[in-house]
Design a protein around this motif. Structure first.
Motif, PDB file in Angstrom:
ATOM      1  N   PHE A   1      48.608  62.498  17.922  1.00  0.00           N
ATOM      2  CA  PHE A   1      49.200  62.916  16.643  1.00  0.00           C
ATOM      3  C   PHE A   1      50.716  62.800  16.702  1.00  0.00           C
ATOM      4  N   GLU A   2      51.303  63.233  17.816  1.00  0.00           N
ATOM      5  CA  GLU A   2      52.754  63.109  17.995  1.00  0.00           C
ATOM      6  C   GLU A   2      53.185  61.655  17.852  1.00  0.00           C
ATOM      7  N   ALA A   3      52.426  60.760  18.481  1.00  0.00           N
ATOM      8  CA  ALA A   3      52.761  59.332  18.417  1.00  0.00           C
ATOM      9  C   ALA A   3      52.582  58.786  17.007  1.00  0.00           C
ATOM     10  N   ALA A   4      51.545  59.217  16.312  1.00  0.00           N
ATOM     11  CA  ALA A   4      51.274  58.704  14.963  1.00  0.00           C
ATOM     12  C   ALA A   4      52.353  59.101  13.962  1.00  0.00           C
ATOM     13  N   VAL A   5      52.900  60.297  14.113  1.00  0.00           N
ATOM     14  CA  VAL A   5      53.916  60.759  13.164  1.00  0.00           C
ATOM     15  C   VAL A   5      55.332  60.633  13.704  1.00  0.00           C
ATOM     16  N   ALA A   6      55.445  60.156  14.935  1.00  0.00           N
ATOM     17  CA  ALA A   6      56.754  59.960  15.583  1.00  0.00           C
ATOM     18  C   ALA A   6      57.589  61.245  15.588  1.00  0.00           C
ATOM     19  N   ARG A   7      56.932  62.347  15.933  1.00  0.00           N
ATOM     20  CA  ARG A   7      57.598  63.645  16.004  1.00  0.00           C
ATOM     21  C   ARG A   7      57.177  64.337  17.294  1.00  0.00           C
ATOM     22  N   ARG A   8      58.026  65.177  17.841  1.00  0.00           N
ATOM     23  CA  ARG A   8      57.707  65.934  19.045  1.00  0.00           C
ATOM     24  C   ARG A   8      56.911  67.174  18.690  1.00  0.00           C
TER      25      ARG A   8
ATOM     26  N   ASP B   1      56.217  71.616   4.716  1.00  0.00           N
ATOM     27  CA  ASP B   1      57.648  71.543   5.018  1.00  0.00           C
ATOM     28  C   ASP B   1      57.912  70.366   5.946  1.00  0.00           C
ATOM     29  N   GLU B   2      57.000  70.133   6.863  1.00  0.00           N
ATOM     30  CA  GLU B   2      57.162  69.033   7.813  1.00  0.00           C
ATOM     31  C   GLU B   2      56.714  67.696   7.236  1.00  0.00           C
ATOM     32  N   PHE B   3      55.703  67.724   6.378  1.00  0.00           N
ATOM     33  CA  PHE B   3      55.164  66.501   5.773  1.00  0.00           C
ATOM     34  C   PHE B   3      55.022  66.702   4.271  1.00  0.00           C
ATOM     35  N   PRO B   4      56.122  66.566   3.524  1.00  0.00           N
ATOM     36  CA  PRO B   4      56.040  66.774   2.077  1.00  0.00           C
ATOM     37  C   PRO B   4      55.161  65.704   1.435  1.00  0.00           C
ATOM     38  N   PRO B   5      54.465  66.055   0.358  1.00  0.00           N
ATOM     39  CA  PRO B   5      53.619  65.064  -0.315  1.00  0.00           C
ATOM     40  C   PRO B   5      54.468  63.951  -0.916  1.00  0.00           C
ATOM     41  N   ARG B   6      53.878  62.777  -0.978  1.00  0.00           N
ATOM     42  CA  ARG B   6      54.582  61.647  -1.604  1.00  0.00           C
ATOM     43  C   ARG B   6      54.615  61.853  -3.102  1.00  0.00           C
TER      44      ARG B   6
ATOM     45  N   ALA C   1      56.931  70.149  19.921  1.00  0.00           N
ATOM     46  CA  ALA C   1      57.724  71.378  19.837  1.00  0.00           C
ATOM     47  C   ALA C   1      58.388  71.554  18.472  1.00  0.00           C
ATOM     48  N   THR C   2      58.718  70.468  17.805  1.00  0.00           N
ATOM     49  CA  THR C   2      59.364  70.577  16.488  1.00  0.00           C
ATOM     50  C   THR C   2      58.362  70.857  15.373  1.00  0.00           C
ATOM     51  N   LEU C   3      57.068  70.672  15.645  1.00  0.00           N
ATOM     52  CA  LEU C   3      56.045  70.864  14.624  1.00  0.00           C
ATOM     53  C   LEU C   3      55.382  72.239  14.668  1.00  0.00           C
ATOM     54  N   LEU C   4      55.291  72.835  15.843  1.00  0.00           N
ATOM     55  CA  LEU C   4      54.535  74.072  16.004  1.00  0.00           C
ATOM     56  C   LEU C   4      55.127  75.221  15.190  1.00  0.00           C
ATOM     57  N   ASP C   5      54.237  76.028  14.633  1.00  0.00           N
ATOM     58  CA  ASP C   5      54.594  77.211  13.834  1.00  0.00           C
ATOM     59  C   ASP C   5      55.402  76.883  12.582  1.00  0.00           C
ATOM     60  N   ARG C   6      55.252  75.688  12.079  1.00  0.00           N
ATOM     61  CA  ARG C   6      55.939  75.271  10.853  1.00  0.00           C
ATOM     62  C   ARG C   6      54.911  75.066   9.746  1.00  0.00           C
ATOM     63  N   PRO C   7      55.267  75.321   8.493  1.00  0.00           N
ATOM     64  CA  PRO C   7      54.353  75.026   7.384  1.00  0.00           C
ATOM     65  C   PRO C   7      54.120  73.508   7.271  1.00  0.00           C
TER      66      PRO C   7
ATOM     67  N   ASP D   1      46.734  79.440   6.273  1.00  0.00           N
ATOM     68  CA  ASP D   1      47.868  79.290   5.355  1.00  0.00           C
ATOM     69  C   ASP D   1      48.672  78.025   5.651  1.00  0.00           C
ATOM     70  N   LEU D   2      48.034  77.054   6.316  1.00  0.00           N
ATOM     71  CA  LEU D   2      48.569  75.717   6.592  1.00  0.00           C
ATOM     72  C   LEU D   2      49.810  75.710   7.490  1.00  0.00           C
ATOM     73  N   GLN D   3      49.867  76.640   8.420  1.00  0.00           N
ATOM     74  CA  GLN D   3      50.892  76.610   9.465  1.00  0.00           C
ATOM     75  C   GLN D   3      50.339  75.726  10.585  1.00  0.00           C
ATOM     76  N   ILE D   4      51.172  74.890  11.176  1.00  0.00           N
ATOM     77  CA  ILE D   4      50.736  74.027  12.272  1.00  0.00           C
ATOM     78  C   ILE D   4      50.641  74.872  13.535  1.00  0.00           C
ATOM     79  N   ILE D   5      49.446  74.938  14.107  1.00  0.00           N
ATOM     80  CA  ILE D   5      49.224  75.725  15.316  1.00  0.00           C
ATOM     81  C   ILE D   5      49.342  74.851  16.559  1.00  0.00           C
ATOM     82  N   ASP D   6      48.742  73.657  16.506  1.00  0.00           N
ATOM     83  CA  ASP D   6      48.799  72.763  17.674  1.00  0.00           C
ATOM     84  C   ASP D   6      48.538  71.335  17.232  1.00  0.00           C
TER      85      ASP D   6
END
Length: 83
Positions: free
Chosen positions: A25-32, A43-48, A34-40, A15-20
């Motif tokens: 990947f963290e460096a490529a998206v400039a996000r930590r 929601d974290e990367f809305p389409p352009r 911990a802030t990505l895990l268990d999130r849709p 269901d497109l939840q971020i598991i790991d």
């Protein structure tokens, strides 16, 4: 195993939840991580937004004009551009 991969990688549920995610990947998206895990994902990367013909023309016109060396050609031939 995911953390040994040298390229950005993400694991998602069906269901497109971020598991790991791994460190590249963290460096490529400039996000930590911990802030990505268990999130849709979306929601974290809305389409352009899809560009409309009007906005895409505005963006491409300066690029295409920059390709012409001082003015436009007067005639085209099969072998190339002639003036």
């Amino acid at each position: 195993m995911l953390h040994a991969i040298p390229v950005p990688a993400i694991i998602m549920s069906t269901d497109l939840q971020i598991i790991d995610v791994n460190a590249p990947f963290e460096a490529a998206v400039a996000r930590r991580r911990a802030t990505l895990l268990d999130r849709p994902l979306f929601d974290e990367f809305p389409p352009r937004p899809v560009p409309t013909p009007r906005t895409s023309k505005r963006r491409s016109a300066p690029r295409s004009r920059a390709r012409w060396p001082r003015g436009r050609p007067t005639r085209w031939s099969r072998a190339g551009m002639t003036s």
